[in-house]
Design a protein around this motif. Structure first.
Motif, mmCIF file in Angstrom:
data_model
loop_
_atom_site.group_PDB
_atom_site.id
_atom_site.type_symbol
_atom_site.label_atom_id
_atom_site.label_comp_id
_atom_site.label_asym_id
_atom_site.label_seq_id
_atom_site.Cartn_x
_atom_site.Cartn_y
_atom_site.Cartn_z
ATOM 1 N N GLU A 144 0.958 -1.280 0.054
ATOM 2 C CA GLU A 144 0.093 -0.026 0.146
ATOM 3 C C GLU A 144 0.656 1.130 0.000
ATOM 4 O O GLU A 144 0.434 2.273 -0.682
ATOM 5 C CB GLU A 144 -0.933 -0.038 1.199
ATOM 6 C CG GLU A 144 -1.994 -1.117 1.083
ATOM 7 C CD GLU A 144 -3.150 -1.089 2.470
ATOM 8 O OE1 GLU A 144 -2.539 -0.185 3.388
ATOM 9 O OE2 GLU A 144 -3.742 -2.131 2.483
ATOM 10 N N LYS A 145 1.788 1.251 0.698
ATOM 11 C CA LYS A 145 2.881 2.404 0.753
ATOM 12 C C LYS A 145 3.582 2.717 -0.357
ATOM 13 O O LYS A 145 3.749 3.580 -0.873
ATOM 14 C CB LYS A 145 3.803 2.169 2.187
ATOM 15 C CG LYS A 145 2.992 2.538 3.339
ATOM 16 C CD LYS A 145 4.045 2.541 4.368
ATOM 17 C CE LYS A 145 3.299 2.687 5.738
ATOM 18 N NZ LYS A 145 3.748 3.660 6.644
ATOM 19 N N ALA A 146 3.964 1.269 -0.913
ATOM 20 C CA ALA A 146 4.794 1.563 -2.344
ATOM 21 C C ALA A 146 3.740 2.154 -3.327
ATOM 22 O O ALA A 146 4.145 2.923 -4.240
ATOM 23 C CB ALA A 146 5.288 0.326 -2.959
ATOM 24 N N GLU A 147 2.557 1.552 -3.361
ATOM 25 C CA GLU A 147 1.427 2.079 -4.315
ATOM 26 C C GLU A 147 1.091 3.643 -4.197
ATOM 27 O O GLU A 147 1.168 4.271 -5.242
ATOM 28 C CB GLU A 147 -0.004 1.309 -4.187
ATOM 29 C CG GLU A 147 -1.000 1.795 -4.930
ATOM 30 C CD GLU A 147 -2.088 1.032 -5.061
ATOM 31 O OE1 GLU A 147 -3.066 0.982 -5.773
ATOM 32 O OE2 GLU A 147 -2.477 0.306 -3.850
ATOM 33 N N SER A 148 1.198 4.157 -2.988
ATOM 34 C CA SER A 148 0.883 5.324 -2.511
ATOM 35 C C SER A 148 2.061 6.384 -2.956
ATOM 36 O O SER A 148 2.079 7.361 -3.624
ATOM 37 C CB SER A 148 0.625 5.605 -1.080
ATOM 38 O OG SER A 148 0.490 7.012 -0.787
ATOM 39 N N TYR A 149 3.351 5.848 -2.675
ATOM 40 C CA TYR A 149 4.535 6.529 -3.355
ATOM 41 C C TYR A 149 4.699 6.624 -4.834
ATOM 42 O O TYR A 149 4.999 7.622 -5.206
ATOM 43 C CB TYR A 149 5.765 5.724 -2.716
ATOM 44 C CG TYR A 149 7.105 6.411 -3.219
ATOM 45 C CD1 TYR A 149 7.457 7.483 -2.627
ATOM 46 C CD2 TYR A 149 7.672 5.727 -4.146
ATOM 47 C CE1 TYR A 149 8.652 7.964 -2.983
ATOM 48 C CE2 TYR A 149 9.011 6.234 -4.683
ATOM 49 C CZ TYR A 149 9.489 7.578 -4.022
ATOM 50 O OH TYR A 149 10.624 8.086 -4.575
ATOM 51 N N THR A 150 4.162 5.725 -5.429
ATOM 52 C CA THR A 150 4.176 5.507 -6.907
ATOM 53 C C THR A 150 3.260 6.486 -7.489
ATOM 54 O O THR A 150 3.475 7.513 -8.511
ATOM 55 C CB THR A 150 3.898 4.173 -7.547
ATOM 56 O OG1 THR A 150 4.927 3.095 -6.913
ATOM 57 C CG2 THR A 150 3.887 3.943 -9.090
ATOM 58 N N LYS A 151 2.068 6.706 -6.892
ATOM 59 C CA LYS A 151 1.018 7.539 -7.421
ATOM 60 C C LYS A 151 1.326 8.966 -7.089
ATOM 61 O O LYS A 151 1.243 9.687 -7.931
ATOM 62 C CB LYS A 151 -0.326 7.199 -6.624
ATOM 63 C CG LYS A 151 -1.291 5.900 -7.240
ATOM 64 C CD LYS A 151 -2.294 5.989 -6.377
ATOM 65 C CE LYS A 151 -3.025 4.625 -6.789
ATOM 66 N NZ LYS A 151 -4.189 4.337 -6.039
ATOM 67 N N THR A 152 2.267 9.183 -5.825
ATOM 68 C CA THR A 152 2.365 10.452 -5.699
ATOM 69 C C THR A 152 3.697 10.913 -6.571
ATOM 70 O O THR A 152 3.594 12.278 -7.013
ATOM 71 C CB THR A 152 2.956 10.627 -4.045
ATOM 72 O OG1 THR A 152 2.000 10.240 -3.184
ATOM 73 C CG2 THR A 152 3.389 11.948 -3.551
ATOM 74 N N THR A 153 4.586 10.169 -6.817
ATOM 75 C CA THR A 153 5.545 10.403 -7.485
ATOM 76 C C THR A 153 5.190 10.520 -8.873
ATOM 77 O O THR A 153 5.485 11.584 -9.732
ATOM 78 C CB THR A 153 6.513 9.110 -7.778
ATOM 79 O OG1 THR A 153 7.022 8.795 -6.255
ATOM 80 C CG2 THR A 153 7.838 9.436 -8.638
ATOM 81 N N ILE A 154 4.121 9.846 -9.711
ATOM 82 C CA ILE A 154 3.724 10.137 -10.875
ATOM 83 C C ILE A 154 2.898 11.506 -11.038
ATOM 84 O O ILE A 154 3.083 12.513 -11.949
ATOM 85 C CB ILE A 154 2.802 9.160 -11.253
ATOM 86 C CG1 ILE A 154 3.515 7.669 -11.686
ATOM 87 C CG2 ILE A 154 1.894 9.406 -12.503
ATOM 88 C CD1 ILE A 154 2.605 6.709 -11.757
ATOM 89 N N GLU A 155 2.119 11.943 -9.994
ATOM 90 C CA GLU A 155 1.374 13.116 -9.805
ATOM 91 C C GLU A 155 2.624 14.417 -9.848
ATOM 92 O O GLU A 155 2.262 15.103 -10.470
ATOM 93 C CB GLU A 155 0.627 13.127 -8.444
ATOM 94 C CG GLU A 155 -0.184 14.378 -8.469
ATOM 95 C CD GLU A 155 -1.332 14.350 -9.665
ATOM 96 O OE1 GLU A 155 -1.899 15.670 -10.095
ATOM 97 O OE2 GLU A 155 -1.862 13.444 -10.352
ATOM 98 N N LEU A 156 3.567 14.311 -9.330
ATOM 99 C CA LEU A 156 4.594 15.036 -8.929
ATOM 100 C C LEU A 156 5.205 15.461 -10.349
ATOM 101 O O LEU A 156 5.670 16.549 -10.644
ATOM 102 C CB LEU A 156 5.504 14.531 -8.017
ATOM 103 C CG LEU A 156 6.607 15.684 -7.746
ATOM 104 C CD1 LEU A 156 6.176 16.861 -7.315
ATOM 105 C CD2 LEU A 156 7.760 15.228 -6.613
ATOM 106 N N ALA A 157 5.500 14.280 -11.045
ATOM 107 C CA ALA A 157 6.136 14.254 -12.392
ATOM 108 C C ALA A 157 5.294 15.172 -13.350
ATOM 109 O O ALA A 157 5.626 16.044 -14.139
ATOM 110 C CB ALA A 157 6.388 12.947 -12.999
ATOM 111 N N LYS A 158 4.018 14.772 -13.322
ATOM 112 C CA LYS A 158 3.008 15.513 -14.109
ATOM 113 C C LYS A 158 2.987 16.975 -13.735
ATOM 114 O O LYS A 158 2.814 17.961 -14.675
ATOM 115 C CB LYS A 158 1.501 15.018 -13.833
ATOM 116 C CG LYS A 158 0.934 13.618 -14.544
ATOM 117 C CD LYS A 158 -0.382 13.114 -14.024
ATOM 118 C CE LYS A 158 -0.460 11.639 -14.586
ATOM 119 N NZ LYS A 158 -1.892 11.405 -14.434
#
Length: 116
Positions: free
Chosen positions: A14-28
């Motif tokens: 769950e934390k890895a998924e949340s981190y990935t989503k946050t990283t993708i949003e930050l890149a966008k």
């Protein structure tokens, strides 16, 4: 014990998924920021260029009529001004990479990698 390990692995996923989503949003958001910075700079420069082109156009009309009046026929003035712009276009074409392409590319690259 197996239940606790399963729970820990689920939390980790769950934390890895949340981190990935946050990283993708930050890149966008970073792409949007850089794109808007480059476009706003180019549009402001384009607006200034349009006003300058209008000045040059009107100045050239006046210059053409003035030279034509001095030479006795108005169309002589237009031919001379046209020949001047032909000369400028040949020089610009010869040095287009060095005077236009490379500086514009460098400007865009500087804007894209600039940190705030």
């Amino acid at each position: 014990m197996a239940n606790k390990t399963t729970s820990t692995i689920e939390i980790l996923f769950e934390k890895a998924e949340s981190y990935t989503k946050t990283t993708i949003e930050l890149a966008k958001l970073n792409v949007i920021d850089k794109t808007s910075d480059v476009l706003s700079s180019l549009i402001s420069r384009l607006a200034i260029a349009i006003v300058f082109v209008m000045f040059i156009f009107l100045f050239n009309l006046g210059l053409s009529f003035w030279i034509g009046e001095i030479l006795g026929n108005f169309y002589y003035g237009f031919f001379i001004v046209a020949a001047f712009y032909l000369l400028i276009s040949v020089v610009l074409y010869s040095y287009k990479d060095q005077w236009i392409k490379i500086p514009v590319s460098n400007f865009i690259i500087r804007k894209m990698i600039k940190s705030k």
